[in-house]
Design a protein around this motif. Structure first.
Motif, PDB file in Angstrom:
ATOM      1  N   GLU A 285       0.818  -1.212   0.000  1.00 15.18           N
ATOM      2  CA  GLU A 285       0.000   0.000   0.000  1.00 15.18           C
ATOM      3  C   GLU A 285       0.854   1.265   0.000  1.00 15.18           C
ATOM      4  N   ILE A 286       2.024   1.209   0.619  1.00 18.80           N
ATOM      5  CA  ILE A 286       2.961   2.330   0.613  1.00 18.80           C
ATOM      6  C   ILE A 286       4.354   1.791   0.315  1.00 18.80           C
ATOM      7  N   GLN A 287       5.215   2.657  -0.173  1.00 19.15           N
ATOM      8  CA  GLN A 287       6.548   2.257  -0.606  1.00 19.15           C
ATOM      9  C   GLN A 287       7.537   2.184   0.556  1.00 19.15           C
ATOM     10  N   TRP A 288       8.504   1.309   0.415  1.00 19.22           N
ATOM     11  CA  TRP A 288       9.637   1.243   1.332  1.00 19.22           C
ATOM     12  C   TRP A 288      10.607   2.353   0.958  1.00 19.22           C
ATOM     13  N   ASN A 289      11.300   2.911   1.944  1.00 20.10           N
ATOM     14  CA  ASN A 289      12.406   3.797   1.581  1.00 20.10           C
ATOM     15  C   ASN A 289      13.703   3.007   1.714  1.00 20.10           C
ATOM     16  N   LYS A 290      14.760   3.566   1.174  1.00 23.84           N
ATOM     17  CA  LYS A 290      16.033   2.842   1.110  1.00 23.84           C
ATOM     18  C   LYS A 290      16.550   2.477   2.499  1.00 23.84           C
TER      19      LYS A 290
END
Length: 64
Positions: free
Chosen positions: A38-43
């Motif tokens: 549903e939401i993106q992972w950050n690095k």
């Protein structure tokens, strides 16, 4: 990053998702939403998660 593979790696590791969320400095709900796509992972989150899982299982996310 394949969220199904991440979920499987977490399951195999035996680590609790609540604990993982705490280590990533995010809420459990945010972790759940990331794992569901549903939401993106950050690095930084992926790097921390990779370290947690590799310390536990000996495998990095790249090899899973």
């Amino acid at each position: 990053m394949d969220n199904k593979k991440i979920n499987e790696a977490i399951k195999v590791s035996g680590l609790k998702k609540v604990w993982i969320a705490e280590q990533l400095d995010i809420t459990y709900n945010s972790l759940r939403r990331k794992l569901n796509g549903e939401i993106q992972w950050n690095k930084l989150e992926l790097e921390k998660l990779n370290k947690l899982l590799s310390d536990r299982t000996g495998q990095s996310l790249e090899t899973i």
